[in-house]
Scaffold this motif. Structure first.
Motif, PDB file in Angstrom:
ATOM      1  N   GLN A 210       4.301   7.737   3.408  1.00 27.62           N
ATOM      2  CA  GLN A 210       4.577   7.506   4.753  1.00 27.62           C
ATOM      3  C   GLN A 210       5.399   6.387   5.252  1.00 27.62           C
ATOM      4  O   GLN A 210       6.560   6.606   6.168  1.00 27.62           O
ATOM      5  CB  GLN A 210       3.367   7.648   5.914  1.00 27.62           C
ATOM      6  CG  GLN A 210       3.527   7.392   7.348  1.00 27.62           C
ATOM      7  CD  GLN A 210       2.491   7.427   8.194  1.00 27.62           C
ATOM      8  OE1 GLN A 210       1.680   8.524   8.249  1.00 27.62           O
ATOM      9  NE2 GLN A 210       2.058   6.414   8.865  1.00 27.62           N
ATOM     10  N   LEU A 211       5.061   5.259   4.478  1.00 34.36           N
ATOM     11  CA  LEU A 211       5.703   3.956   5.049  1.00 34.36           C
ATOM     12  C   LEU A 211       7.036   3.970   4.211  1.00 34.36           C
ATOM     13  O   LEU A 211       8.090   3.540   4.683  1.00 34.36           O
ATOM     14  CB  LEU A 211       5.029   2.740   4.437  1.00 34.36           C
ATOM     15  CG  LEU A 211       3.772   2.377   5.326  1.00 34.36           C
ATOM     16  CD1 LEU A 211       2.906   1.365   4.667  1.00 34.36           C
ATOM     17  CD2 LEU A 211       4.056   1.872   6.778  1.00 34.36           C
ATOM     18  N   SER A 212       7.268   4.624   2.986  1.00 28.38           N
ATOM     19  CA  SER A 212       8.462   4.933   2.285  1.00 28.38           C
ATOM     20  C   SER A 212       9.708   5.554   3.116  1.00 28.38           C
ATOM     21  O   SER A 212      10.554   5.365   2.857  1.00 28.38           O
ATOM     22  CB  SER A 212       8.307   5.648   0.965  1.00 28.38           C
ATOM     23  OG  SER A 212       7.354   4.828   0.217  1.00 28.38           O
ATOM     24  N   GLN A 213       9.076   6.216   4.182  1.00 28.47           N
ATOM     25  CA  GLN A 213      10.062   7.169   4.934  1.00 28.47           C
ATOM     26  C   GLN A 213      10.738   6.086   5.967  1.00 28.47           C
ATOM     27  O   GLN A 213      11.912   6.282   6.398  1.00 28.47           O
ATOM     28  CB  GLN A 213       9.359   8.065   5.837  1.00 28.47           C
ATOM     29  CG  GLN A 213       8.875   9.305   4.870  1.00 28.47           C
ATOM     30  CD  GLN A 213       7.952   9.944   5.684  1.00 28.47           C
ATOM     31  OE1 GLN A 213       8.188  10.222   7.106  1.00 28.47           O
ATOM     32  NE2 GLN A 213       7.279  10.899   5.180  1.00 28.47           N
ATOM     33  N   GLY A 214      10.231   4.966   6.173  1.00 32.79           N
ATOM     34  CA  GLY A 214      10.961   3.792   7.047  1.00 32.79           C
ATOM     35  C   GLY A 214      10.964   2.587   6.428  1.00 32.79           C
ATOM     36  O   GLY A 214      11.850   1.892   7.233  1.00 32.79           O
ATOM     37  N   PHE A 215      10.753   2.294   5.368  1.00 31.04           N
ATOM     38  CA  PHE A 215      10.788   1.158   4.760  1.00 31.04           C
ATOM     39  C   PHE A 215      11.209   1.176   3.450  1.00 31.04           C
ATOM     40  O   PHE A 215      10.864   2.312   2.606  1.00 31.04           O
ATOM     41  CB  PHE A 215       9.634   0.022   4.860  1.00 31.04           C
ATOM     42  CG  PHE A 215       9.028   0.057   6.402  1.00 31.04           C
ATOM     43  CD1 PHE A 215       9.601  -1.115   7.203  1.00 31.04           C
ATOM     44  CD2 PHE A 215       8.056   0.845   6.702  1.00 31.04           C
ATOM     45  CE1 PHE A 215       8.853  -1.211   8.232  1.00 31.04           C
ATOM     46  CE2 PHE A 215       7.472   0.491   8.009  1.00 31.04           C
ATOM     47  CZ  PHE A 215       7.990  -0.304   8.730  1.00 31.04           C
ATOM     48  N   ALA A 216      11.777   0.324   3.088  1.00 29.57           N
ATOM     49  CA  ALA A 216      12.184   0.064   1.700  1.00 29.57           C
ATOM     50  C   ALA A 216      11.187  -0.863   1.008  1.00 29.57           C
ATOM     51  O   ALA A 216      10.998  -1.975   1.220  1.00 29.57           O
ATOM     52  CB  ALA A 216      13.609  -0.564   1.344  1.00 29.57           C
ATOM     53  N   ILE A 217      10.149  -0.215  -0.032  1.00 30.41           N
ATOM     54  CA  ILE A 217       8.861  -0.875  -0.441  1.00 30.41           C
ATOM     55  C   ILE A 217       9.393  -1.478  -1.839  1.00 30.41           C
ATOM     56  O   ILE A 217       9.718  -0.876  -2.625  1.00 30.41           O
ATOM     57  CB  ILE A 217       7.891   0.000  -0.592  1.00 30.41           C
ATOM     58  CG1 ILE A 217       7.529   0.348   0.790  1.00 30.41           C
ATOM     59  CG2 ILE A 217       6.628  -0.794  -1.054  1.00 30.41           C
ATOM     60  CD1 ILE A 217       6.126   1.402   1.080  1.00 30.41           C
ATOM     61  N   LYS A 218       9.183  -2.713  -1.950  1.00 32.34           N
ATOM     62  CA  LYS A 218       9.356  -3.373  -3.261  1.00 32.34           C
ATOM     63  C   LYS A 218       8.059  -3.993  -3.802  1.00 32.34           C
ATOM     64  O   LYS A 218       7.284  -4.683  -3.053  1.00 32.34           O
ATOM     65  CB  LYS A 218      10.311  -4.475  -3.411  1.00 32.34           C
ATOM     66  CG  LYS A 218      10.528  -5.307  -4.425  1.00 32.34           C
ATOM     67  CD  LYS A 218      11.478  -6.653  -4.331  1.00 32.34           C
ATOM     68  CE  LYS A 218      12.990  -6.173  -4.053  1.00 32.34           C
ATOM     69  NZ  LYS A 218      13.937  -7.388  -4.081  1.00 32.34           N
ATOM     70  N   THR A 219       7.545  -3.358  -4.805  1.00 30.74           N
ATOM     71  CA  THR A 219       6.166  -3.574  -5.562  1.00 30.74           C
ATOM     72  C   THR A 219       6.298  -5.031  -6.417  1.00 30.74           C
ATOM     73  O   THR A 219       7.378  -5.250  -7.262  1.00 30.74           O
ATOM     74  CB  THR A 219       5.977  -2.407  -6.660  1.00 30.74           C
ATOM     75  OG1 THR A 219       5.763  -1.396  -5.756  1.00 30.74           O
ATOM     76  CG2 THR A 219       4.319  -2.881  -6.889  1.00 30.74           C
ATOM     77  N   LEU A 220       5.489  -5.925  -6.006  1.00 31.82           N
ATOM     78  CA  LEU A 220       5.723  -7.190  -6.785  1.00 31.82           C
ATOM     79  C   LEU A 220       4.484  -7.405  -7.416  1.00 31.82           C
ATOM     80  O   LEU A 220       3.363  -6.858  -7.534  1.00 31.82           O
ATOM     81  CB  LEU A 220       5.417  -8.204  -5.534  1.00 31.82           C
ATOM     82  CG  LEU A 220       6.341  -8.274  -4.293  1.00 31.82           C
ATOM     83  CD1 LEU A 220       5.902  -9.525  -3.534  1.00 31.82           C
ATOM     84  CD2 LEU A 220       7.793  -8.413  -4.957  1.00 31.82           C
ATOM     85  N   GLU A 221       4.437  -7.871  -8.652  1.00 27.81           N
ATOM     86  CA  GLU A 221       3.472  -8.298  -9.702  1.00 27.81           C
ATOM     87  C   GLU A 221       2.702  -9.228  -9.179  1.00 27.81           C
ATOM     88  O   GLU A 221       2.850 -10.206  -8.281  1.00 27.81           O
ATOM     89  CB  GLU A 221       4.137  -8.709 -11.102  1.00 27.81           C
ATOM     90  CG  GLU A 221       5.102  -8.107 -11.853  1.00 27.81           C
ATOM     91  CD  GLU A 221       4.563  -6.886 -12.444  1.00 27.81           C
ATOM     92  OE1 GLU A 221       3.376  -6.773 -12.699  1.00 27.81           O
ATOM     93  OE2 GLU A 221       5.281  -5.832 -12.611  1.00 27.81           O
ATOM     94  N   THR A 222       1.270  -9.041  -9.569  1.00 25.87           N
ATOM     95  CA  THR A 222       0.363  -9.804  -9.013  1.00 25.87           C
ATOM     96  C   THR A 222       0.214 -11.336  -9.605  1.00 25.87           C
ATOM     97  O   THR A 222      -0.521 -12.002  -9.270  1.00 25.87           O
ATOM     98  CB  THR A 222      -1.137  -9.220  -9.386  1.00 25.87           C
ATOM     99  OG1 THR A 222      -1.174  -8.946 -10.778  1.00 25.87           O
ATOM    100  CG2 THR A 222      -1.471  -7.983  -8.780  1.00 25.87           C
ATOM    101  N   SER A 223       1.309 -11.456 -10.563  1.00 21.61           N
ATOM    102  CA  SER A 223       1.165 -12.799 -11.131  1.00 21.61           C
ATOM    103  C   SER A 223       2.510 -13.319 -10.535  1.00 21.61           C
ATOM    104  O   SER A 223       3.085 -14.374 -11.178  1.00 21.61           O
ATOM    105  CB  SER A 223       1.310 -12.749 -12.703  1.00 21.61           C
ATOM    106  OG  SER A 223       2.428 -12.022 -12.968  1.00 21.61           O
ATOM    107  N   VAL A 224       3.313 -12.930  -9.480  1.00 25.44           N
ATOM    108  CA  VAL A 224       4.656 -13.399  -9.106  1.00 25.44           C
ATOM    109  C   VAL A 224       4.308 -14.729  -8.635  1.00 25.44           C
ATOM    110  O   VAL A 224       3.197 -15.370  -7.974  1.00 25.44           O
ATOM    111  CB  VAL A 224       5.082 -12.746  -7.882  1.00 25.44           C
ATOM    112  CG1 VAL A 224       4.169 -12.875  -6.600  1.00 25.44           C
ATOM    113  CG2 VAL A 224       6.302 -13.094  -7.466  1.00 25.44           C
TER     114      VAL A 224
END
Length: 642
Positions: A210-224
């Protein structure tokens, strides 16, 4: 010269004059009051929200909306005819508020026509209307001056309540083609769950899609070690056992003006379920508890350790076993449906929501002396208590939780907005491996954070049902969880195009009086049930002790060797059992009687009130006219005598 008309002639002339007046008013109104309406619905269902009006007022480039609706669909299916008319009217309202920058076209895709070919090329969903296989269409295609395109493949009836949201979202995306970027830092597989992939899905959680329809989602590593500069909003979900360097990166992102939606959880049911699945494969899983304690402390907020909200008034009913013929439905204190009255009315995130659903949610509190402002967004009722988180892990005893409930008389906060000045959580020693470039020790601008003490609310089973509509998956929300997250991210990203309208048409009006009666009777029922079970245990213990001292007679059934005391004990038990069952039936009968009486009163008022009011009005009007006629006749006689 005076002419007299008969009463019948006057009546006919009056009727004719009334008809002429009605027709004239309609003609004049059609011209002067075109587009004017009075919305008397409680949720203003037919009034454009301020968010929609702002979105339409900000359109700078031309946008074209093409509505494809088959004439046969509206002609043969009355429900779709009304729905289609509502879509047309709403689109006309949209166009009237854009100073000509939004154009609406209505097209009928007849079978084997060029218009149908266009509908197919746009990817609209054709639905068969008869056994002959003829396809009908009811969809919308939007385009802007840069050839960006948005499509509603079919206006499914299940989503009619969300019509304005769907249309405004389409217009907003066309008016602002560049998507805002959400940085997702999560230990839960929102963007790809192997369990969902095995079921034939994409693996994504519904909220992610649902969120991908309105936003660009960038997945971050948990060690960022550094949050990228192009992230508009940081979305942290279940930060369990994050490295200290990652916590420092979050700290610096927030202090430098970054905005964040943070979801922690003392008992993540999703994480626990995933951990069990991973354990079967010999792999480590995600811990069920998460917190950002060092950062929370710097921000002036705390997650109460090892405690979960238990709400008696808003608890959801679940199945808690029972017998083969009867399922036992029990209020589960940790699964909560928060009504509108307990959502922040003056915040755009929750102001128009009707309900939020939480599961094993934690408790947020402001720290004494904090410099930040702590504003609750969602709270439990005052009939709540803090449950031990350990009792909810594994297989919780739902009935035992209910029996042990003792209200603390205080509403508990599950979601809050935190704003204001703050300092770094690492003023002295820096975490090993942390990126210290451009380090700041104090917020450059006031914090703007939304903190939620629950992650299970993201699971679709707690807020939506996914239905298959002719091969198309349609999500039908039954709570505002998805819209709350959308509102939060949209608000934090600096836009408010969808805030305030995404959930305003979700209507959940529980019968609170009936619910209160059920809870009161259920409490009495549970007390009687416990009393009966205690009697059973006590009697079985006494029988066991008696049988342990007697010597059974060889060759005879066990009952033949029972002593008179045992026989008397059994008879006493049977009598108690029958009396207790009778009392339980009386409680249930009293409950049913109270509920039926209340329902009868509600029906009386809702069905009979309007006709009675009209009759009273008609009788009153008749009496008034009669008195007026008598007064006029008396005045005429007096005048004649004079």
């Amino acid at each position: 010269m005076t002419s007299r008309f008969s009463r019948q002639t006057l009546v006919l002339l009056g009727i004719l004059a009334a008809l002429v007046l009605i027709i004239s008013v309609n003609i004049i109104g059609a011209g002067w009051l075109r587009g004017t309406r009075i919305d008397l619905t409680e949720t203003k269902l037919y009034t454009l929200s301020p968010a929609t009006q702002r979105t339409l007022g900000q359109i700078e480039e031309p946008i074209t909306l093409r509505l494809f609706v088959s004439d046969r669909l509206t002609r043969e299916v009355p429900s779709f005819a009304a729905y289609a008319q509502r879509v047309r009217d709403l689109l006309k309202d949209y166009a009237s508020l854009t100073r000509g920058r939004l154009t609406v076209e209505v097209l009928s895709p007849d079978p084997f026509s060029p218009v149908e070919d266009r509908a197919v090329s746009y990817g609209l969903q054709g639905v068969p209307i008869d056994q002959g296989g003829e396809q009908v269409y009811f969809g919308l295609v939007g385009s802007n001056s840069t050839d960006d395109q948005e499509v509603i493949v079919f206006f499914a009836p299940e989503r009619e309540r969300f019509l304005e949201y769907d249309l405004t979202k389409m217009v907003a995306k066309l008016a602002r083609p560049k998507q805002r970027t959400i940085g997702l830092l999560s230990t839960l597989p929102l963007s790809g769950d192997p369990a969902l992939q095995q079921q034939g899905g994409s693996g994504n959680w519904l909220i992610y899609d649902q969120l991908s329809q309105g936003f660009a989602i960038k997945t971050l590593e948990t060690s960022v070690k550094q949050i990228p500069a192009d992230i508009d909003v940081l979305w942290v979900v279940h930060p369990a056992n994050l490295p200290a360097a990652t916590l420092y990166a979050i700290d610096q992102f927030v202090l430098k003006g970054g905005r964040a939606l943070i979801q922690v959880d003392p008992v993540s049911e999703a994480a626990a379920s995933r951990a069990r699945m991973m354990a079967m494969q010999g792999m480590p899983g995600t811990p069920p508890a998460s917190s950002l304690e060092p950062l929370f402390k710097a921000w002036g907020v705390q997650l109460v350790p090892d405690r979960v909200v238990g709400d008696r008034r808003n608890a959801r009913k679940v199945s808690a076993g029972g017998t083969a013929t009867r399922v036992q439905a029990v209020d589960y204190l940790a699964w909560i449906s928060v009504p509108k009255a307990q959502l922040a009315a003056n915040d755009s995130l929750t102001g128009d929501l009707q309900t939020l659903s939480f599961a094993s949610a934690g408790i947020l509190e402001a720290l004494p002396g904090a410099g930040t402002q702590f504003t609750p967004l969602a709270s439990s009722s005052s009939v709540s208590m803090k449950l031990d988180a350990a009792k909810l892990r594994g297989q919780p005893d739902i009935v035992a939780l209910l029996r042990g409930f003792q209200s603390e008389g205080v509403a508990l906060t599950m979601a809050a907005r935190v704003t204001g000045p703050a300092k770094t959580a690492y003023p002295d020693a820096l975490p090993e491996g942390a990126d210290t470039a451009d380090r700041v020790t104090e917020a450059k601008q006031p914090l703007n954070l939304v903190i939620v003490a629950d992650t299970d609310m993201l699971e679709e089973r707690f807020w939506a049902q996914v239905q298959n509509f002719f091969g198309q998956k349609v999500a039908v929300p039954n709570a505002g969880n998805g819209n709350f997250i959308t509102n939060a991210l949209d608000n934090l990203a600096g836009g408010s195009a969808l805030a305030g309208l995404t959930s305003r048409t979700i209507i959940d009006r529980p019968f609170t009086a009936i619910r209160a009666l059920e809870q009161e009777a259920e409490t009495r029922f549970r007390a009687k049930e416990q009393e009966l079970q205690d009697k059973i245990k006590e009697t079985e213990k006494k029988l066991s002790e008696l049988r342990g001292r007697e010597v059974p007679v060889k060759g005879q059934p066990q009952t033949a060797s029972l002593t008179p005391e045992q026989v008397k004990e059994i008879e006493t038990f049977r009598g108690d059992l029958l009396r207790t069952r009778a009392e339980l039936r009386d409680v249930q009968l009293a409950l049913r009687t109270d509920i039926e009486a209340l329902q009868s009163r509600i029906r009386l008022w809702t069905i009979g009130a309007v006709p009675v009011a009209l009759v009273v009005l008609a009788v009153g009007l008749g009496i008034w006219r009669r008195k007026r006629a008598h007064s006029a006749a008396a005045a005429a006689r007096t005048l004649g005598q004079g």
